[in-house]
Write a protein that holds these residues in place. Structure first.
Motif, short mmCIF file in Angstrom:
data_model
loop_
_atom_site.label_atom_id
_atom_site.label_comp_id
_atom_site.label_asym_id
_atom_site.label_seq_id
_atom_site.Cartn_x
_atom_site.Cartn_y
_atom_site.Cartn_z
N PHE A 116 7.69 9.52 -10.61
CA PHE A 116 8.93 9.27 -9.66
C PHE A 116 8.79 7.86 -9.29
CE2 PHE A 116 7.36 13.64 -9.18
CZ PHE A 116 9.07 14.72 -9.12
N VAL A 117 9.69 7.44 -9.45
CA VAL A 117 10.35 6.35 -9.19
C VAL A 117 10.59 5.59 -7.36
CG1 VAL A 117 11.13 3.62 -9.80
CG2 VAL A 117 10.14 5.35 -11.30
N VAL A 118 9.99 5.50 -7.02
CA VAL A 118 10.69 5.16 -5.30
C VAL A 118 9.77 3.56 -4.87
CG1 VAL A 118 8.52 7.14 -5.08
CG2 VAL A 118 8.11 5.12 -4.52
N GLY A 119 10.71 3.29 -3.94
CA GLY A 119 11.51 2.22 -3.12
C GLY A 119 9.91 1.12 -3.16
N SER A 120 8.69 1.19 -2.56
CA SER A 120 7.61 0.30 -3.40
C SER A 120 7.78 0.03 -4.73
CB SER A 120 6.39 1.21 -2.64
OG SER A 120 5.69 2.01 -3.34
N ASP A 168 -0.51 -12.33 2.83
CA ASP A 168 0.01 -12.60 3.97
C ASP A 168 0.48 -11.89 4.11
OD1 ASP A 168 -0.21 -15.73 3.35
OD2 ASP A 168 0.75 -15.39 1.09
N LEU A 169 1.62 -11.26 3.44
CA LEU A 169 1.86 -10.07 3.47
C LEU A 169 1.83 -8.66 3.27
CD1 LEU A 169 4.89 -8.16 5.23
CD2 LEU A 169 5.61 -8.77 3.08
N LEU A 170 1.38 -7.69 4.19
CA LEU A 170 0.37 -6.11 3.91
C LEU A 170 1.67 -5.24 4.63
CD1 LEU A 170 -1.05 -4.62 3.04
CD2 LEU A 170 -2.58 -4.21 5.70
N LEU A 171 2.33 -4.22 2.88
CA LEU A 171 3.08 -3.31 3.63
C LEU A 171 3.03 -2.49 3.38
CD1 LEU A 171 6.45 -5.13 2.27
CD2 LEU A 171 6.54 -5.14 3.76
N ILE A 172 2.61 -1.46 4.14
CA ILE A 172 2.22 -0.16 4.55
C ILE A 172 2.94 0.99 3.80
CG2 ILE A 172 0.55 1.45 5.32
CD1 ILE A 172 -1.37 -0.68 6.01
N ASP A 173 3.50 1.99 3.33
CA ASP A 173 3.99 3.23 3.01
C ASP A 173 3.35 3.94 3.10
OD1 ASP A 173 3.97 3.36 0.39
OD2 ASP A 173 6.21 2.56 0.45
N SER A 220 -7.05 -8.44 6.93
CA SER A 220 -6.22 -9.35 7.86
C SER A 220 -5.54 -10.83 6.95
CB SER A 220 -7.43 -10.92 7.81
OG SER A 220 -8.57 -9.93 8.56
N PRO A 221 -4.46 -9.67 6.81
CA PRO A 221 -3.36 -10.16 6.67
C PRO A 221 -1.96 -10.74 7.72
CG PRO A 221 -2.09 -7.69 7.12
CD PRO A 221 -3.86 -8.14 7.24
N LYS A 222 -1.21 -11.63 7.49
CA LYS A 222 -0.93 -13.33 8.79
C LYS A 222 0.51 -11.36 9.27
CE LYS A 222 -1.42 -17.32 6.18
NZ LYS A 222 -0.86 -18.57 5.07
N VAL A 223 0.68 -10.90 8.36
CA VAL A 223 1.58 -9.85 8.86
C VAL A 223 1.88 -8.43 8.31
CG1 VAL A 223 3.99 -9.57 9.11
CG2 VAL A 223 3.95 -11.86 9.32
N THR A 224 1.60 -7.51 9.42
CA THR A 224 1.46 -5.97 8.68
C THR A 224 2.85 -5.38 9.23
OG1 THR A 224 -0.58 -6.28 9.04
CG2 THR A 224 0.20 -3.77 8.45
N ILE A 225 3.00 -4.56 7.88
CA ILE A 225 4.77 -4.18 8.41
C ILE A 225 4.40 -2.32 7.43
CG2 ILE A 225 7.09 -3.50 7.57
CD1 ILE A 225 6.45 -6.16 9.08
N TYR A 226 4.55 -1.87 8.88
CA TYR A 226 4.41 -0.39 8.22
C TYR A 226 6.17 0.46 7.81
CZ TYR A 226 3.74 4.53 8.36
OH TYR A 226 3.91 6.18 8.36
N ARG A 227 6.05 0.87 6.49
CA ARG A 227 7.44 1.38 6.11
C ARG A 227 7.76 2.06 6.04
NH1 ARG A 227 9.24 2.00 1.25
NH2 ARG A 227 11.39 1.22 0.40
N PRO A 228 7.55 3.90 6.88
CA PRO A 228 7.65 4.84 6.31
C PRO A 228 8.79 5.73 6.37
CG PRO A 228 8.24 4.45 9.01
CD PRO A 228 7.65 3.55 7.99
N THR A 229 9.26 6.03 4.41
CA THR A 229 10.31 7.25 4.26
C THR A 229 10.53 8.32 4.63
OG1 THR A 229 9.05 7.31 2.24
CG2 THR A 229 9.71 5.17 1.77
N ASP A 230 9.13 8.70 5.71
CA ASP A 230 9.48 9.99 5.49
C ASP A 230 8.78 10.50 7.46
OD1 ASP A 230 11.62 12.50 3.06
OD2 ASP A 230 9.56 10.66 2.56
N ILE A 231 9.02 11.53 7.30
CA ILE A 231 8.11 11.62 8.64
C ILE A 231 7.39 12.65 8.32
CG2 ILE A 231 8.38 13.18 10.71
CD1 ILE A 231 11.14 12.51 11.23
N TYR A 232 5.82 11.80 7.80
CA TYR A 232 4.85 12.12 7.11
C TYR A 232 4.41 13.37 7.77
CZ TYR A 232 5.57 8.43 4.29
OH TYR A 232 5.73 6.88 3.43
N ALA A 260 0.64 -1.34 0.32
CA ALA A 260 -0.59 -0.14 0.00
C ALA A 260 0.95 1.43 0.27
CB ALA A 260 -1.02 -0.35 1.26
N SER A 261 0.74 1.73 -1.18
CA SER A 261 2.08 2.81 -1.31
C SER A 261 1.40 4.65 -1.67
CB SER A 261 2.93 2.40 -2.40
OG SER A 261 4.10 3.41 -2.46
#
Length: 376
Positions: free
Chosen positions: A15-19, A113-118, A130-142, A6-7
């Motif tokens: 702009f090509v970004v990390g996600s 299985d895996l939800l990545l949110i930036d 309802s993912p098995k694992v959720t990761i928050y991946r901030p790239t800035d102090i939004y 989720a980017s």
């Protein structure tokens, strides 16, 4: 695995970004990936003249703008965050969330299985899928970058439900970890598509007529850029051609109109950027004192290095921490002209700089990420 990213930026954007890079690398490893970016809403039709809005609506309608196998989704929601954000801050209900189950059905993904949110505006998505694992991946102090208090509320809520925090810089990690010190963390800086930027490319036609030495900047020209320093560079070093690649408005053009050695070449496709870098002599990353810059992990840093360029950059806590030998730091805007001249005079070992960048290739980054997730 079934993976959803989720980017904040759609694939195919200027702009090509990390996600984008991480999604492609995950797909190469055999995972099924849906890359979902910030939703559109009926209110966005009021900005139809904006090319970015038009491109996002085209993706919504099924147009393919990216060649990878990653599913590139720009969904539709009821409200934009400008309206939904204040409501969320009061009620903890996010009316910006799209009908994500429909996207999953269309692409035969029955579970995540895996939800990545930036993009913190996707707060609440973890409840929908309802993912098995959720990761928050901030790239800035939004919250500081946008000045939006509802973003801080969204991040605080996210940090109460995620399984891990993966941040691209030390300052961002420290800021977010305070919300929930028990959450496992990983510091994983942005990387580089190494082969893309290091593979030799022919000199572009619109660069050939610009005399050397060339100092180049690639990216957005906004409040996070040290435009004052760039103007001083243009004024004090007329022997150095300043090449600027990225969208530019008329006001900025007028501001530099007196300098014949400043060349605004406009936005370039990601595929063509390496050629401009490889045929320049020093790269610039001049950051303003904007609050968001303290926590930035600029992808340009290692893209410049993969092309073999030394980089003149503003001192920030994050970039000083890295101790990269190809970086030439300056403090105030008035120091930029002299530091660029010094970097050019020192010369550079392009092979050595490329070797330093290679350690930050995206395939290595994604393996580190997966190891972290495996250990949660």
């Amino acid at each position: 695995m079934n993976i959803m990213f989720a980017s904040h930026t759609y694939m195919g954007s200027p702009f090509v970004v990390g996600s984008h890079h991480l999604s492609r690398e995950l797909e190469k490893l055999g995972h099924s990936v849906i890359h979902v970016s910030t939703p559109l809403s009926p209110f966005h039709l009021l900005k139809w003249k904006d090319r970015d809005i038009q491109a996002r609506f085209q993706i919504l309608q099924g147009k393919r703008v990216d060649t990878s196998a990653v599913v590139n989704s720009v969904p539709m929601s009821m409200l934009p965050w400008e309206i939904a954000g204040p409501i969320f801050k009061r009620t903890k209900k996010n009316w910006m969330l799209p009908s994500i189950k429909k996207v999953m059905r269309e692409h035969n993904m029955d579970s995540v299985d895996l939800l990545l949110i930036d993009q913190p505006r996707f707060v609440g998505l973890e409840k929908l899928v309802s993912p098995k694992v959720t990761i928050y991946r901030p790239t800035d102090i939004y919250s500081k970058m946008t000045g939006d208090a509802s973003i801080a509320s969204a991040e605080q809520t996210l940090m109460s439900v995620v399984d891990g925090l993966v941040s691209t810089s030390g300052p961002v990690l420290s800021e977010l970890h305070e919300y929930n010190p028990s959450v496992p963390t990983l510091l994983l800086e942005n990387g580089v598509e190494y082969e893309h930027f290091s593979a030799p490319a022919a000199e572009p036609d619109d660069l050939k007529s610009i005399p050397g030495p060339r100092a180049i900047y690639v990216g957005a020209l906004d409040e996070r850029l040290d435009l004052k320093g760039l103007k001083l560079l243009a004024k004090e070093k007329p022997n150095i051609s300043l090449v600027i690649i990225g969208p530019v408005n008329d006001e900025t053009r007028r501001d530099f109109a007196e300098f014949a050695h400043v060349h605004f070449l406009g936005a370039k496709k990601y595929a063509n950027v390496p050629a401009y870098l490889q045929h320049s002599h020093v790269a610039l990353l001049p950051l303003s004192n904007h609050a968001a810059n303290a926590g930035r992990s600029p992808m340009k840093l290692y893209e410049y290095a993969a092309a073999g360029l030394p980089v003149v950059v503003t001192e920030t806590p994050e970039l000083l921490r890295r101790q990269e030998k190809f970086l030439h730091f300056y403090q105030g805007s008035e120091d930029l002209p002299q530091k660029v001249e010094e970097a050019l005079a020192l010369g550079s070992d392009r092979v050595a700089i490329r070797d330093m960048a290679k350690r930050h290739a995206w395939d290595a980054k994604v393996n580190t990420l997966l190891d972290f997730i495996d250990n949660l």
